[in-house]
Design an enzyme around this catalytic site. Structure first.
Site, short mmCIF file in Angstrom:
data_model
loop_
_atom_site.label_atom_id
_atom_site.label_comp_id
_atom_site.label_asym_id
_atom_site.label_seq_id
_atom_site.Cartn_x
_atom_site.Cartn_y
_atom_site.Cartn_z
N ASP A 180 24.97 57.06 -80.54
CA ASP A 180 24.16 56.62 -81.67
C ASP A 180 22.69 56.65 -81.27
OD1 ASP A 180 23.74 55.76 -84.22
OD2 ASP A 180 24.20 53.66 -83.83
N HIS A 213 12.70 52.46 -89.18
CA HIS A 213 13.68 51.45 -88.77
C HIS A 213 13.25 50.79 -87.46
CE1 HIS A 213 17.51 49.51 -87.92
NE2 HIS A 213 17.61 50.17 -86.78
N ARG A 230 9.61 41.55 -81.89
CA ARG A 230 8.43 41.60 -81.00
C ARG A 230 7.19 41.81 -81.87
NH1 ARG A 230 12.18 45.10 -79.08
NH2 ARG A 230 11.11 46.71 -80.27
N GLU A 268 24.72 49.64 -91.50
CA GLU A 268 23.60 50.52 -91.18
C GLU A 268 23.88 51.89 -91.79
OE1 GLU A 268 22.68 50.55 -86.95
OE2 GLU A 268 21.47 48.73 -87.18
N GLU A 310 23.65 55.59 -91.94
CA GLU A 310 23.35 56.64 -90.96
C GLU A 310 23.99 57.96 -91.39
OE1 GLU A 310 23.80 55.78 -86.86
OE2 GLU A 310 23.37 53.64 -87.08
N ASP A 364 27.27 52.16 -89.37
CA ASP A 364 27.34 51.50 -88.06
C ASP A 364 27.27 49.98 -88.28
OD1 ASP A 364 27.15 51.01 -85.32
OD2 ASP A 364 24.97 51.17 -85.33
N ARG A 391 24.53 40.91 -86.32
CA ARG A 391 23.18 40.73 -85.75
C ARG A 391 23.07 39.55 -84.81
NH1 ARG A 391 21.46 45.75 -86.50
NH2 ARG A 391 21.45 46.35 -88.70
N GLN A 422 24.72 40.66 -81.57
CA GLN A 422 23.86 41.68 -80.97
C GLN A 422 22.62 41.06 -80.32
OE1 GLN A 422 22.61 44.59 -83.89
NE2 GLN A 422 21.33 45.72 -82.43
N TYR A 447 22.34 41.68 -76.13
CA TYR A 447 21.86 43.04 -75.91
C TYR A 447 20.95 43.22 -74.70
CZ TYR A 447 17.00 42.91 -77.56
OH TYR A 447 15.66 42.69 -77.68
N LYS A 472 28.47 45.80 -82.22
CA LYS A 472 28.67 47.07 -82.92
C LYS A 472 30.11 47.59 -82.81
CE LYS A 472 24.09 48.26 -83.39
NZ LYS A 472 23.46 48.72 -84.64
N THR A 499 33.10 51.29 -86.81
CA THR A 499 32.08 52.21 -87.33
C THR A 499 32.81 53.11 -88.33
OG1 THR A 499 30.97 52.20 -85.18
CG2 THR A 499 30.36 53.96 -86.70
N THR A 541 20.01 54.14 -87.94
CA THR A 541 19.72 53.71 -89.32
C THR A 541 18.58 54.52 -89.90
OG1 THR A 541 20.31 51.49 -88.63
CG2 THR A 541 19.15 51.70 -90.73
N GLU A 544 16.60 44.63 -92.16
CA GLU A 544 15.25 44.99 -92.60
C GLU A 544 14.95 44.47 -94.00
OE1 GLU A 544 14.11 49.26 -91.70
OE2 GLU A 544 16.18 49.27 -91.02
#
Lengths: 452, 452
Positions: free
Chosen positions: B141, B148, B157, B213, B215, B254, B258, B261, B265, B274, B278, B382, B396
């Site tokens: 992926d 995104h 961040r 997601e 994709e 996908d 959250r 994750q 992560y 994830k 899928t 995504t 998002e």
């Protein structure tokens, strides 16, 4: 069906004399599995085999002679396959009887029928070419050595060597299954994108920070359906528990290009810094052979948080969810081989130094419903101990190149050079029990291919 | 062998009348592939099929009648397989002639022989059960939508929404191949470990931040040997270039938890957030069908760094390495279905909004020598656009739940609830060319399984 676990069992000897030599490490009680091409092969097809002393017992030729007919047509057919996946699909119940039959017939002094049946199917190990024992559908690499996590963290985040999730989560990631290779395969130095020191813009060129990682891999023998997590305590749940899903262990070298890895890994983790090759050893040592070497894992202390219930091992399991397996890394350079020098040992660690057990890794992996498939490979992550001399990769030993090591030839190594051969070994030894070898996992660095 | 690309070709119509209806989107020029179980199947085995209008043309039954005998025994046998992998192994040269034969015989007004041969093998799409078109050995992926990456980066961040490597490296990670499921498969809400807001210690429970997601996935038709990178410009190198290795595109969801994750992560990337599932759409739309919809990718500007040479597309390629594919996400809740309301559209994006092309992803993926295998799946990440209404996931759209959306029923969604069905769609449309549908990728959220 289980094997007798009393002392008499562990002392039994084989009529294959080299099996009784502890230095060889392939005793009657070990019987690891492999896939190999016999020296006289007409078609080059690989056969399943069992290690005994200095020999491989050819299961393919034995099965084709009807030796395993008592175990039914499915097992008989599975033992004619080139890899172990079909045997796994015969189910957990098929593993023991096959092993017991061979044990009985390899046993010294029971009767001569077994010997006469088996002896024609012994092939010297030195004459065969080994192949991958499993077709691995999915390969997952964990990060279960807290010493490795701390050593690496210290290099990259001096203020926070261990991330907040480490003592709660068996951290892992999906590795690349397609580039798994068998011990002895040459490892081409990969090119990749990274930022040379002092530069703003990255370049694409052969890695200058090629490293090995000393790991142990566990092959899944019994998977789970998507959406059905595997509990850590199978007895309490009335199903086959997490660790019991493992068919056996192997050595694994997770080759790593540290410069590529450092530049690419945020935010989605390691990718091309790892996916160029991962080497596995030929032998799969089954869990019953490792029984006398079960111990509690070392690093967890009373001050550490208790694992969440889905990762909590009951006391009886906690006492034996680690394995006392001595793991060593040896290095042989071109110059050393030219001077007929033996490989030099770079480190010695122990699998019991993991913070998370394989059972915990598997329970965690499937806790979201993710399905494991027979033949999947779960690796420990780099096995490092708390002391100098027990670190499982050059990144730790040389502190990312800042403290290179000096070899007996006078050569210096910050990372691996072309022509270097890395040899991982693993073995168990304990008074009153047979020495169990995991064999070797070898790889020699080949020069990079140059620009694309 | 290539098909004529002039206007006459794109205007040709089929004797299958529904193929000429743009609303259906399965024209004579599209002919996407799938794997399906026919309604009258005695053994439940899946067949390969081709979409034409409202029908699936059964390639298995056609091949067993000898229709493909002109293409040789390998292709004939491959078309009897349940999935597309064997056809890929027949090589690049096998794709075109099969397509051309079908095109000719589905063409209106050429002769009646084709129609009489093919018509008995048409099955209404609404009557079949679709299966996964490929056995996917390795699933990767990527993270190729800069919009995104910026939107997500801004949430986590605020001071550095885009990491320094983004405009140099097509960032990607290994996904989980075993838990790929076909459109329509129910998605069990996963449990996992995460830290509820305001707590120091994590808990293990069903995710409260379940997301989709949007994709697009590319199936690899021609792989590479380990150690042999695939160049981006195949013509210059005299080999099959990176993008030409793709057999076709599909929609891919996908699914992401959250909260799991976010906690797991670091430092090795997404894992259990994830790997629970899928979803892929049934149809594989081959690259020749998409030819009129080739465009340059949108987001790259003159101010961006020039890609390093191994990722640099020559001008002729840069002009057409993107695809004008409209991608939509629709949501249907239990309450909406109870009131017979149509699904509501959550977003509309476009595949041309990617920063990195599929060719660049493949060239990067193999640049370290990593081998791709026929049937491997490469996903875009995504797909989000620069504007509100074009973001490809709830993370998002709702800014990680801070700005929930209100549905026409009055229901509110920060993340997905049990019973919600997510429907991804994709299509191409342009004056003078047939409308090409990528079909749908559906999944309904099932309640979590509770504690292990």
């Amino acid at each position: 069906m289980t094997l007798p676990s009393d002392q008499q069992y562990w002392n039994q000897q084989s009529w294959v004399e080299s099996a009784n030599d502890p230095a060889v490490g392939f005793s009657l009680q070990s019987l690891p599995l492999c896939s190999f091409v016999p020296p006289d092969s007409a078609d080059g097809a690989s056969h399943l085999g069992v290690g005994i002393g200095e020999f491989v017992l050819d299961l393919h030729s034995l099965s084709s002679k009807g030796y395993f007919s008592r175990l039914g047509p499915d097992v008989e057919a599975a033992l004619l396959a080139p890899q172990l996946n079909p045997l796994m699909r015969c189910g957990y119940g098929a593993w023991g009887p096959r092993r017991l039959m061979l044990s009985m017939d390899l046993l010294k002094g029971i009767d001569s029928r077994g010997r006469s049946e088996l002896e024609p199917h012994l092939v010297p190990q030195r004459d065969v070419r080994f192949c991958s024992p499993f077709a691995v559908g999915n390969y997952t690499d964990f990060y279960s050595s807290i010493h490795h996590a701390e050593n690496v963290g210290r290099l990259f985040r001096p203020d926070q060597s261990l991330l907040p999730n480490y003592k709660w989560v068996p951290v892992g990631y999906h590795g690349r299954a397609s580039s798994l290779v068998i011990s002895g395969t040459g490892i081409r130095r990969p090119s990749g994108q990274f930022r040379p020191p002092g530069q703003d813009a990255p370049e694409f060129k052969p890695t200058t920070q090629l490293d090995y990682e000393l790991e142990v891999g566990a092959y899944i023998g019994v998977g789970n359906a998507l959406g059905e997590p595997i509990p850590i305590d199978g007895i309490a749940a009335g199903v086959l528990g997490a660790e019991s899903r493992i068919f056996g262990l192997s050595l694994l070298n997770d080759w790593s290009a540290r410069d590529i890895q450092a530049w690419e890994y945020q935010p989605l983790g390691p990718f091309l810094g790892k996916s160029f090759a991962t080497s596995v050893s030929p032998w799969v040592v089954t869990m019953d052979a490792l029984d006398p070497y079960r111990v509690p894992l070392n690093p967890r202390t009373a001050a550490d948080p208790k694992p969440l219930p889905y990762l909590a091992e009951p006391a009886w399991m906690e006492r034996k969810s680690g394995f006392e397996i001595k793991l060593e890394v040896h290095l042989s350079t071109t110059q050393m081989r030219a001077s007929s020098m033996a490989p030099v040992r770079l480190s010695r660690g122990n699998l019991r130094e993991l913070y998370w057990s394989f059972g915990q890794m598997i329970a965690h992996h499937t806790s979201n419903g993710c399905n494991l498939v027979e033949g999947d490979l779960i690796a420990s992550g780099t096995v490092s101990g708390p002391r100098d001399g027990s670190q499982g990769c050059l990144l730790e030993i040389t502190r990312r190149g800042a403290s290179p090591i000096r070899l007996p030839t006078g050569e210096v190594r910050a990372f691996l050079e072309d022509g270097d051969e890395v040899i991982l070994t693993g073995f168990c030894e304990r008074d009153g029990f047979p020495r169990i070898s995991l064999g070797e996992c070898r790889g020699t660095i080949l020069p990079g291919a140059g620009p694309i």
